[in-house]
Write an enzyme that holds these catalytic residues in place. Structure first.
Site, short mmCIF file in Angstrom:
data_model
loop_
_atom_site.label_atom_id
_atom_site.label_comp_id
_atom_site.label_asym_id
_atom_site.label_seq_id
_atom_site.Cartn_x
_atom_site.Cartn_y
_atom_site.Cartn_z
N CYS A 8 0.77 -1.26 -0.25
CA CYS A 8 0.10 0.00 0.02
C CYS A 8 0.87 1.22 0.03
O CYS A 8 2.01 1.16 -0.46
CB CYS A 8 -1.01 -0.03 1.08
SG CYS A 8 -0.26 0.07 2.76
N ASN A 11 2.35 1.56 4.46
CA ASN A 11 2.61 0.10 4.94
C ASN A 11 2.45 0.12 6.66
O ASN A 11 3.11 -0.43 7.32
CB ASN A 11 4.06 -0.24 4.85
CG ASN A 11 4.34 -1.76 4.95
OD1 ASN A 11 5.37 -2.20 5.56
ND2 ASN A 11 3.38 -2.57 5.00
N CYS A 13 -1.43 0.70 7.35
CA CYS A 13 -2.89 0.47 7.56
C CYS A 13 -3.33 -0.88 6.73
O CYS A 13 -3.29 -2.12 7.21
CB CYS A 13 -3.55 1.48 6.97
SG CYS A 13 -3.20 3.28 8.19
N ARG A 14 -3.22 -0.65 5.36
CA ARG A 14 -3.64 -1.72 4.66
C ARG A 14 -2.81 -2.86 4.41
O ARG A 14 -3.30 -4.09 4.63
CB ARG A 14 -4.20 -1.04 3.29
CG ARG A 14 -5.27 -0.31 3.24
CD ARG A 14 -5.88 0.60 2.03
NE ARG A 14 -4.48 1.30 1.91
CZ ARG A 14 -4.31 2.28 0.82
NH1 ARG A 14 -5.20 2.27 -0.20
NH2 ARG A 14 -3.28 3.00 0.73
N SER A 15 -1.66 -2.76 3.87
CA SER A 15 -0.80 -3.82 3.53
C SER A 15 -0.45 -4.71 4.82
O SER A 15 -0.44 -6.03 4.89
CB SER A 15 0.39 -3.47 2.68
OG SER A 15 1.37 -2.65 3.24
N ASP A 126 -8.16 3.78 1.21
CA ASP A 126 -7.36 4.26 2.14
C ASP A 126 -8.11 4.78 3.54
O ASP A 126 -8.83 5.74 3.50
CB ASP A 126 -6.49 5.26 1.79
CG ASP A 126 -5.47 5.94 2.65
OD1 ASP A 126 -5.37 5.55 3.76
OD2 ASP A 126 -4.69 6.72 1.84
P1 4NP Z 1 -1.95 2.72 4.03
O1 4NP Z 1 -2.46 4.24 4.65
O2 4NP Z 1 -1.16 3.07 2.54
O3 4NP Z 1 -2.84 1.71 4.23
O4 4NP Z 1 -0.72 2.33 5.10
C1 4NP Z 1 -2.00 5.48 4.95
C2 4NP Z 1 -0.97 5.68 5.78
C3 4NP Z 1 -0.30 6.99 5.80
C4 4NP Z 1 -0.66 8.02 4.86
C5 4NP Z 1 -1.55 7.49 3.78
C6 4NP Z 1 -2.28 6.36 3.92
N1 4NP Z 1 -0.25 9.25 5.02
O5 4NP Z 1 -0.49 10.12 4.05
O6 4NP Z 1 0.56 9.50 5.91
#
Ligand code: 4NP
Length: 165
Positions: A8, A11, A13-15, A126
């Site tokens: 993602c 790294n 939240c989702r992955s 997201d």
């Molecule tokens: P992820 O979520 O891609 O599922 O880990 C996010 C985590 C942080 C951010 C965006 C999405 N950020 O903008 O900091």
């Protein structure tokens, strides 16, 4: 060893949720010595951080422990090393494609589109800037597509083992 990398943006939240859920399915299927599971981000923004506390809490509520995962960025070596590199959304799939030549395109997948096509949803949304419901949705979507992915890998392992008989 069959190897799968979930990707993602951050790294956190989702992955990592996908890593935790899919590792648990693989273990329950008795395949943990045959399938390697990891996750990474296309951004280096959260490197070495543990998963977001909201993701950890929601995963825990569903029976998955993400506490030992630490964020890392995708590396050039990942494209060689992993059999499947599975993006959580189209934007990250495009990021993965842009980092490398199209020689690796056949390894690059979109999690929901390729492993839960009947859902007719392409992206795991997201959840970072949203509320608690977004984190619940991530676990539910990830559980769904993980079942499809496991079936594919089981078939792959079976067909490989038959080749050597
Ligand atoms: P992820 O979520 O891609 O599922 O880990 C996010 C985590 C942080 C951010 C965006 C999405 N950020 O903008 O900091």
């Amino acid at each position: 060893m069959y190897s799968v990398l979930f990707v993602c943006l951050g790294n956190i939240c989702r992955s990592p949720t996908a890593e935790g859920v899919f590792k648990s399915l693989v273990t329950d299927a008795g395949l943990s010595n045959q399938v390697f599971v990891d996750s990474a981000g296309t951004s280096a923004h959260h490197v070495n951080e543990a998963p977001d506390p909201r993701s950890q809490q929601e995963a825990k509520r569903h029976g998955y422990d993400l506490s030992r995962i630490r964020s890392r960025k995708v590396t050039p070596n990942d494209y060689e090393k992993f059999d499947l590199i599975i993006a959580m959304d189209e934007s990250n799939l495009n990021n993965l494609k842009s980092f490398k030549s199209n020689a690796y395109d056949s390894k690059l997948k979109l999690f929901l589109k390729d492993f839960a096509p009947l859902l007719n949803i392409h992206d795991v949304p997201d959840p970072y800037y949203g509320g608690a419901k977004g984190f619940t949705k991530v676990v539910e979507l990830v559980e769904h597509a993980s079942e499809g992915l496991l079936e594919l890998i089981k078939a792959e392992i079976k067909s490989k083992s038959q080749k050597y008989i």
